[in-house]
Scaffold this motif. Sequence first.
Motif, PDB file in Angstrom:
ATOM      1  N   LEU A  53      38.130   6.509   1.408  1.00  0.00           N
ATOM      2  CA  LEU A  53      37.973   7.930   1.722  1.00  0.00           C
ATOM      3  C   LEU A  53      39.316   8.660   1.718  1.00  0.00           C
ATOM      4  O   LEU A  53      39.428   9.766   1.193  1.00  0.00           O
ATOM      5  CB  LEU A  53      37.283   8.094   3.083  1.00  0.00           C
ATOM      6  N   GLU A  54      40.341   8.039   2.298  1.00  0.00           N
ATOM      7  CA  GLU A  54      41.660   8.676   2.329  1.00  0.00           C
ATOM      8  C   GLU A  54      42.227   8.820   0.920  1.00  0.00           C
ATOM      9  O   GLU A  54      42.770   9.870   0.560  1.00  0.00           O
ATOM     10  CB  GLU A  54      42.628   7.877   3.198  1.00  0.00           C
ATOM     11  N   LEU A  55      42.075   7.808   0.093  1.00  0.00           N
ATOM     12  CA  LEU A  55      42.568   7.888  -1.284  1.00  0.00           C
ATOM     13  C   LEU A  55      41.780   8.911  -2.099  1.00  0.00           C
ATOM     14  O   LEU A  55      42.335   9.581  -2.975  1.00  0.00           O
ATOM     15  CB  LEU A  55      42.534   6.508  -1.932  1.00  0.00           C
ATOM     16  N   THR A  56      40.496   9.065  -1.797  1.00  0.00           N
ATOM     17  CA  THR A  56      39.688  10.090  -2.458  1.00  0.00           C
ATOM     18  C   THR A  56      40.204  11.479  -2.088  1.00  0.00           C
ATOM     19  O   THR A  56      40.334  12.359  -2.947  1.00  0.00           O
ATOM     20  CB  THR A  56      38.206   9.949  -2.070  1.00  0.00           C
ATOM     21  N   ALA A  57      40.523  11.675  -0.809  1.00  0.00           N
ATOM     22  CA  ALA A  57      41.059  12.960  -0.367  1.00  0.00           C
ATOM     23  C   ALA A  57      42.408  13.249  -1.032  1.00  0.00           C
ATOM     24  O   ALA A  57      42.660  14.368  -1.491  1.00  0.00           O
ATOM     25  CB  ALA A  57      41.201  12.964   1.154  1.00  0.00           C
TER      26      ALA A  57
END
Length: 130
Positions: A53-57
């Motif tokens: 999720l953090e890498l997607t953001a």
Amino acid sequence: MSDLINTLPYARFLGLTAEQSADALIVTMPFADHLIGNPLLPALHGGSTAAMLELTAIAQVALTWPRLRLPRPITVTTAYLRSGRPQDVHARARISRAGRRIAYIQAEAWQDDAAQPIASLTAQFALDEP
């Protein structure tokens, strides 16, 4: 956007791929045995879901402002909504608000149905010019 994902070592470890659709960037984490956190259920490790999720953001911010350095996280909160099953996970992020120095991002991860997320992320990122 796959070029950015491939430059991040942890994204490569997770096997992340990115696909740009007409209205969103969709990041996929293909299932792999090393992503299992609880082998009794089996369930995906929460850390791999949160990292995805953090890498997607980060990828969404980089796509929106390609001339900036990669954004630095200020605060990141992950909510685990249900156990991730041993199958592929998809995620998308949206920028809910952005100023000159800070962007507020929300992201969701799902497996079969985007309306049934397994986790969500709320984050603030610092935006730095090179």
